[in-house]
Design an enzyme around this catalytic site. Structure first.
Site, mmCIF file in Angstrom:
data_model
loop_
_atom_site.group_PDB
_atom_site.id
_atom_site.type_symbol
_atom_site.label_atom_id
_atom_site.label_comp_id
_atom_site.label_asym_id
_atom_site.label_seq_id
_atom_site.Cartn_x
_atom_site.Cartn_y
_atom_site.Cartn_z
ATOM 1 N N SER A 194 4.673 -1.133 -1.842
ATOM 2 C CA SER A 194 6.062 -1.420 -0.850
ATOM 3 C C SER A 194 5.379 -2.168 0.084
ATOM 4 O O SER A 194 4.672 -1.930 1.059
ATOM 5 C CB SER A 194 6.364 -0.077 -0.362
ATOM 6 O OG SER A 194 7.099 0.712 -1.479
ATOM 7 N N LYS A 221 13.957 -1.589 -1.401
ATOM 8 C CA LYS A 221 13.018 -0.605 -0.945
ATOM 9 C C LYS A 221 13.005 -0.294 0.383
ATOM 10 O O LYS A 221 12.864 0.925 0.926
ATOM 11 C CB LYS A 221 11.373 -0.730 -1.492
ATOM 12 C CG LYS A 221 10.504 -0.030 -1.181
ATOM 13 C CD LYS A 221 10.803 1.517 -1.819
ATOM 14 C CE LYS A 221 9.890 2.760 -1.250
ATOM 15 N NZ LYS A 221 8.692 2.513 -1.854
ATOM 16 N N LYS A 235 4.581 2.359 8.236
ATOM 17 C CA LYS A 235 4.580 0.934 7.870
ATOM 18 C C LYS A 235 5.840 0.520 7.360
ATOM 19 O O LYS A 235 6.395 -0.595 7.491
ATOM 20 C CB LYS A 235 3.327 0.773 6.437
ATOM 21 C CG LYS A 235 3.149 -0.338 6.080
ATOM 22 C CD LYS A 235 3.928 -0.693 4.749
ATOM 23 C CE LYS A 235 3.480 0.265 3.553
ATOM 24 N NZ LYS A 235 4.202 0.241 2.342
#
Length: 298
Positions: free
Chosen positions: A99, A174, A242
């Site tokens: 990701s 995502k 993140k």
């Protein structure tokens, strides 16, 4: 088995190890590389081949799959004289399941094309349980023909597999996924504290909530974490922090407002700053408890 493509797997963490093992169970020959010796041994014990370097893992591979934490890690394993692009054969397909930022995926695809290497970005959702059970949702960015080539491999890893658009599109979807998950976990955490402070039986309440419109995959997967205060990481706060950075930056770039998401991103960052970054993201409950004077920490 001899007719199946040879696979190199780079990154054998919480998600990567069970995913690589599911490919082995499906009959694929998997050669893996990671920095942790115990993870390499686990791969070997489950029928894979442990490599001593990225170069050794990818040289003969038809498909290279990467699953590492963030954009800098992808760049570190992909570029440079010891990286994937320097050693993978022309015509190989690189599937990055990390990701990362959409731009990192776009840049990787361009650099790989110069080497004759095809690329898909294919991040996943479903957490550790989804990886173990091979029921991940996989959102893919790239070319249709490359997606068609990759699909049999991806079907050994997940149940919902969708090509979302050109390079970077999988990462954009995502990012949206992580926004929804974080907001959902935060809402569940607030509900848990509200219920407990009101004297309601938490287990009963979560069961009935799960059967109605408030039910969600997040609630189903995380309700035991909430009830038992079990925050052993399936997906760490550090990683969700993140990801919230990725979605807030990307939204700013395209001019999309994230009024609730921005608040939740700050709450994730706060929890991380308090030393809880290594816990599962269901530990957002701890932040709500602190704000409510309802701490159950040992």
């Amino acid at each position: 088995m001899s007719n199946l493509p040879k696979i190199a797997w780079i990154g054998l963490g919480i998600m990567g190890s069970p995913m690589a093992e599911n490919l082995i169970k499906a009959g694929y020959r998997v050669t893996g590389y990671t920095l942790e010796a115990d993870k390499l041994q686990r791969l070997a014990d489950n029928g894979g081949t442990a490599a001593g370097s990225i170069a050794e893992a990818v040289t003969d591979a038809d498909i290279v799959i990467t699953m590492v934490p963030a954009s800098p890690h992808v760049e570190a394993i992909a570029y440079g004289p010891d990286g994937i692009l320097a050693h993978a054969k022309r015509g190989a397909l690189l599937i990055d399941m990390s990701s990362i930022t959409p731009q990192t995926s776009i840049d990787l695809a361009k650099a790989a094309a110069d080497k004759g290497i095809r690329v898909l970005d294919a991040p996943v959702s479903g957490g550790e349980a989804g990886a173990i059970e091979a029921v991940l949702s996989i959102m893919v960015g790239g070319r249709q023909d490359d997606f068609d080539t990759a699909r049999p491999v991806l079907e050994a890893l997940g149940k919902t597999i969708v090509l979302c658009g050109p390079h970077g599109s999988g990462q954009t979807v995502k990012a949206a996924n992580q926004l929804i998950v974080a907001v959902n976990i935060q809402a569940c955490a607030e509900a848990v504290v509200f219920l407990e402070k009101s004297g309601v039986d938490l287990a009963a309440a979560l069961d009935v909530l799960g059967g109605g419109l408030a039910g969600s995959t997040v609630l189903a997967r995380k309700k035991d974490n909430f009830k038992n205060r079990d925050f052993k990481p399936g997906f760490r706060i550090d990683l969700h922090h993140k990801d919230m950075g990725i979605v807030t930056d990307a939204a700013r770039t395209v001019g999309a407002a994230l009024p609730v998401g921005t608040v939740v991103a700050s709450l994730v960052a706060s929890l991380r700053a308090q030393g809880d970054g290594g816990l599962d993201h269901s530990a957002l409950l701890r932040g709500v408890e602190r704000l409510s004077g309802h701490t159950t920490e040992s």
